[in-house]
Design an enzyme around this catalytic site. Structure first.
Site, short mmCIF file in Angstrom:
data_model
loop_
_atom_site.label_atom_id
_atom_site.label_comp_id
_atom_site.label_asym_id
_atom_site.label_seq_id
_atom_site.Cartn_x
_atom_site.Cartn_y
_atom_site.Cartn_z
CD GLU A 106 -2.74 -1.00 2.48
OE1 GLU A 106 -3.99 -1.31 2.42
OE2 GLU A 106 -2.19 -0.88 3.50
CG ASP B 232 -5.47 -2.79 10.69
OD1 ASP B 232 -4.61 -4.06 10.58
OD2 ASP B 232 -4.59 -1.76 10.70
#
Lengths: 357, 357
Positions: B64, B235
């Site tokens: 990411e 998460d």
């Protein structure tokens, strides 16, 4: 468990190493090999994850992240564009990039990309012209003789054998600099004092100007039948180089339509104006130039896959000569689950030695 | 034109330098100062450009890019998450980041962020608890004793004075490692063999497990009145740690709702389930804990602004002690418009000296 030596280390190609890598390889060879990597990746275009650029704007310019992946490797480029930078001695455009193994997320290369981007842009331009210009093309006009111009000249010489150059820039000093940098390489160079003069007899017209807002560099009367236009400069929303008439009379070839429609010359046209994707010309799925008389336009804006190819090429090249540094960028604790223990052991190592018993 | 020395250089904080910077500063001081930077940036939350993360997925994990900007500075973090990595001795999560001057696009810092992310995550957790936990809180249960656990313990000690820890992990070796790493720091540590045992009498429950697909670590009977839940682990979409009932009975506080609704515990709830943004509690625009009996939940997923704060902090810290290297990452030609000339001059410098006349 396989033990990998130095899992913390990421090879880093600095500006100095990039210069030496290019020179050691030879600029012509570098451009040809790089174009071959780009061509290879264009041939397998559909496998790539094509994310739009991620921009951060300020009144002075933009910082962009350009990620892509082929499902095995991942790359991103960080690139800025700040036209006022040269006033303070900085580059308008600087860039660096990272190549990673998508399967474990670890970077395998960090590289400067300011020089590499100039090379990949030129290699992509010449690659497109190889498919789109008339095979008999001999003469190229270069409108805009700034930082990118010599790279374009070298790429067109290396890939297409172009040796006749007609140079024009608003700033005659830029033209002199370009001509001087290209001395002794077998070019036949004509410095010109107008665009009209520069395009005279040119088979290929490269426009590579910057810092202009919708400046019209090329108008209808500049472009004769059979010309290939390599429109490189001025690629952002609100920045174009060609008159609408020139774009309309051309067969248009682009990298990635969703990006080019926003940033390229075709932002002047209707959003459904027909364009051909360059990768399809390369695979043979689409036709390139239709006739000797057609005007072809490569509306180049630069796409992440070209940077991917460039990083992939550099990564392959540096495995030979040791033209990189080892960057201590990643942690490699003795136990992968004991990150905090690195602090504990580092602290122990920093303490004065306890006395031996 | 102002002449800047060494425009090519970007300060680089390696893993080794980060360890030394943290230890030289002192872990407690580092966490407190870092939390203050995060708090300062949370107070001016609306000025930030809040872009979603840009992911590249593979079957094994994700890479990411997390960019943000406050209009003056720009940062991005590169972070990977590959749960299978430890099998080959690699980290599940590694990260590095860049801080830049938005006005000229030039990077001012490249830093390792694997260690820094563990520190910023812990500092953010403790900052949230400072506003949300009961002021009398003394005991914290830590469910999941992996790579992040000691950082959480240190941050809650530094910011809230928490000294009583109840540790639990599926893997007892992880608990032993965590307890050992925290020895001699004034903690009162109780290793526990079940979640039930760990949460007994805990005022704060930190869940920080990984590698689980919708694992339910905390169920309804684990959470008594007045508890603050610091839900850090798991998460991502399809990964949660708390039962739906626990989330439903809590007052929920989040970083950036559009991201937390996709990645956080609240992905289990209706998309319009009310949540409070932590920054509004910090500025006083929204209420925090309503009563001694309320269950509060900080549904933490980690947001780009925390990384921005961390890089801003490190950048300020390294101007003192010289805990960085100079990275030759950017070009700095004599003439900003003469990029190609760098190759020419480098080539001349590499040639054997011509004989003097």
């Amino acid at each position: 468990m396989t033990i990998h030596p130095k899992l913390n280390v990421v090879p880093f190609v600095s500006v100095d190493h990039m210069l030496k890598l290019v020179l050691k390889t030879g600029i012509d060879t570098f451009l040809k090999e790089l174009a071959a990597y780009i061509e290879e990746d264009f041939r397998r275009w559909p496998v790539f994850d094509k994310t739009p650029r991620v921009p951060a704007h300020s009144p002075e310019g933009v910082i962009e992240l350009m990620p892509t992946s082929d499902g095995t490797l991942y790359s991103f480029k960080y690139v800025n564009g700040h036209p006022q930078n040269p006033r303070e001695g900085r580059q308008t455009v600087t860039a660096f990039g990272v190549l990673s193994d998508l399967h474990n997320g670890y970077p395998v290369l960090l590289s400067e990309m300011t020089i590499l981007t100039a090379l990949r842009t030129a290699a992509t331009s010449a690659l497109a012209a190889k498919y789109l210009a008339r095979p008999t093309a001999q003469t190229m006009a270069i409108i805009g003789n700034g930082a990118q111009s010599e790279f374009q000249a070298r790429a067109f010489q290396a890939l297409l054998g172009i040796r006749k150059l007609r140079l024009y820039d608003l700033d005659p000093a830029a033209t002199r600099k370009c001509a001087r940098n290209l001395e002794g390489l077998g070019f036949d160079i004509v410095p010109c004092s107008t665009v009209d003069e520069a395009v005279e007899g040119a088979d290929i017209i490269t426009t590579i100007t910057a810092d202009k807002r919708n400046a019209t560099i090329l108008t209808d009367n500049h472009v004769g039948p059979g010309v290939h236009i390599n429109a490189v400069g001025g690629d952002s929303p609100g920045k174009t180089e060609l008159s609408r008439e020139v774009v309309l009379k051309s067969a248009i070839f682009v990298e990635f339509p969703p990006q080019t429609r926003i940033e390229g010359e075709i932002q002047q046209l209707a959003p459904d104006h027909p364009v051909t994707e360059l990768w399809q010309v390369i695979t043979g799925a689409a036709a390139g130039r239709a006739s000797e008389h057609q005007i072809t336009l490569f509306d180049s804006v630069g796409f992440a896959i070209e940077d991917f190819s460039a990083l992939r090429y550099v990564h392959d090249k540096i495995s030979g000569p040791a033209l990189f540094e080892e960057l201590d960028l990643l942690v490699d604790p003795d136990d992968p689950k004991d990150l905090y223990g690195m602090l504990v052991r580092c602290e122990q190592a920093m303490l004065p030695r306890a006395k031996a018993s």
